[in-house]
Design an enzyme around this catalytic site. Structure first.
Site, short mmCIF file in Angstrom:
data_model
loop_
_atom_site.label_atom_id
_atom_site.label_comp_id
_atom_site.label_asym_id
_atom_site.label_seq_id
_atom_site.Cartn_x
_atom_site.Cartn_y
_atom_site.Cartn_z
N GLU A 52 0.82 -1.21 0.00
CA GLU A 52 0.00 0.00 0.00
C GLU A 52 0.86 1.26 0.00
O GLU A 52 0.55 2.23 -0.70
CB GLU A 52 -0.93 0.00 1.22
CG GLU A 52 -2.06 -1.00 1.14
CD GLU A 52 -3.03 -0.71 0.01
OE1 GLU A 52 -3.36 0.48 -0.20
OE2 GLU A 52 -3.44 -1.66 -0.67
N CYS A 208 -13.37 1.38 -14.61
CA CYS A 208 -13.83 2.76 -14.36
C CYS A 208 -12.66 3.73 -14.49
O CYS A 208 -12.28 4.42 -13.55
CB CYS A 208 -14.47 2.85 -12.98
SG CYS A 208 -15.48 4.33 -12.72
N CYS A 215 -18.07 1.30 -19.50
CA CYS A 215 -19.33 1.13 -18.80
C CYS A 215 -20.09 -0.13 -19.23
O CYS A 215 -20.82 -0.73 -18.43
CB CYS A 215 -20.22 2.36 -19.01
SG CYS A 215 -19.53 3.89 -18.33
N CYS A 218 -19.12 -2.97 -16.96
CA CYS A 218 -19.02 -2.65 -15.55
C CYS A 218 -20.04 -3.45 -14.75
O CYS A 218 -21.23 -3.47 -15.09
CB CYS A 218 -19.24 -1.15 -15.33
SG CYS A 218 -19.20 -0.68 -13.58
N CYS A 224 -25.25 2.77 -11.49
CA CYS A 224 -24.41 3.95 -11.63
C CYS A 224 -25.20 5.14 -12.15
O CYS A 224 -25.63 5.16 -13.32
CB CYS A 224 -23.23 3.65 -12.56
SG CYS A 224 -22.10 5.05 -12.73
#
Length: 366
Positions: A52, A208, A215, A218, A224
């Site tokens: 991370e 995205c 889309c 997705c 959305c």
């Protein structure tokens, strides 16, 4: 569901969105999400935390080799805590944002000294450690301890603002705090938190995208609001943007007859903080003034180049100077007169060096 239920505001998210978003995302992640990255499929907080920190402002493809080298040298938090900072910076060299490496080392030492070598199990406790912000703490707590806590890195902000058609300006602290609250409302049950957290990260990193989001494939397209509006690229809204700047730096590439180069440690704050570096000057005139007359007349300009940082272009202008043993006796570049030292060709590669400095030294030695 009306479009109004998607927009920013004080009301709690509609129940169907709250339930379906997490369910659909978890199902998609388990079938289509990323699962082969070296820091995945583990609940080891050390490995998740290391990934991370490295992935902040840095692409996965760049991190892979650094991650492997770090684990080979520092297989656990105790090994990292026991290391010298110079060695940590040396392994980090070229990855950029060097404050991350200094905080990484400090964090490892604090985990060992204050927590017996075990990372805290909650996001709130993790945030008390050096270099761990709210989203990083949530990622570690979610992946490793299944805590129901939301992450909100850049990719996740993009996903959530589009799903919610969240039009508040994220350059405003209050708007970002409100988005944190909404992110928390979307969380699934604790047992699904690792898959959910990975899924929302994967969705933002792949489908995205900032431009030309995919889309049609997705998994949360039906939920959305931005897709239904036909303008997903409108989100997220952030009006205040950092302006790019440029800076010219003259670097003295001083070399002895035996091939050793002169390097100085940079101040802890500012550009290349804490790293070893060729002497840096703001102008060619300032560099020349720092040299004895015998050397000044023999300074030779090297090939200039541009080193691109996130918000600044560094115009690097190397100046070469060869020192004989006799010249060194009268030159300012000797131990005790400047905060630096001569490093042989076998010594400097292990130091923490800025990427453009390493590039110059490698070119000179090739």
């Amino acid at each position: 569901m009306t479009q109004a239920s998607h927009t920013a505001g004080p009301a709690t998210l509609a129940d169907d969105l709250t339930l379906r978003f997490a369910t659909d995302l978890v199902a998609w992640q388990k079938q289509h999400g990323r699962s082969t990255l070296p820091w995945q499929n583990t609940r080891d907080p050390y490995r998740v935390w290391l990934s991370e920190i490295m992935l902040q402002q840095t692409q996965v493809s760049t991190v892979l080799d650094y991650y492997a080298r770090f684990l080979q040298r520092f297989p656990d938090v105790r090994a990292l805590a026991a290391a010298e900072l110079d060695e940590v910076l040396g392994l980090w060299s070229g990855l950029g944002y060097y404050s991350r490496a200094r905080n990484l080392h400090r964090c490892a030492q604090q985990v060992v000294s204050d927590h017996g070598g075990e990372f805290p199990a909650t996001a709130l406790s993790l945030q008390t450690l050096p270099g761990i912000g709210r989203s990083t703490a949530a990622a570690v707590a979610s992946f490793c301890f299944s805590e129901r806590v939301a992450i909100l890195d850049g990719n996740v902000k993009r996903v959530l603002t589009r799903v919610l058609a969240y039009s508040a300006d994220l350059s405003q602290a209050a708007a970002e705090r409100a988005l944190w609250d909404k992110a928390g409302e979307l969380l699934p049950a604790a047992q699904d938190m690792p898959a959910y957290t990975q899924g929302v990260m994967d969705l933002g990193a792949s489908i995205c995208a900032t431009r030309q989001p995919q889309c049609l494939i997705c998994p949360v397209q039906a939920l959305c609001a931005a897709h239904h509006q036909g303008q997903p690229e409108k989100y997220p809204v952030k009006t205040r943007k950092l302006k790019r700047s440029a800076q010219a730096l003259w670097l003295l590439q001083a070399q002895r007859a035996d091939g050793a180069v002169w390097l100085e440690r940079r101040p802890a704050s500012g550009i290349w903080g804490g790293l070893y570096c060729l002497p840096v000057f703001d102008s060619e005139e300032a560099l020349a003034r720092a040299m004895p007359a015998a050397v000044r007349a023999r300074l030779m300009p090297g090939s200039s180049f541009v080193h691109v940082l996130t918000h600044k272009d560094l115009h690097i202008k190397p100046m070469n100077a060869a020192f004989s043993a006799r010249q060194l006796m009268s030159a300012e570049l000797r131990e005790g007169t400047r905060a630096g030292a001569w490093f042989t060709a076998s010594a400097w590669p292990a130091l923490g060096l800025p990427a453009p400095v390493r590039k110059l030294l490698e070119a000179a030695g090739s």
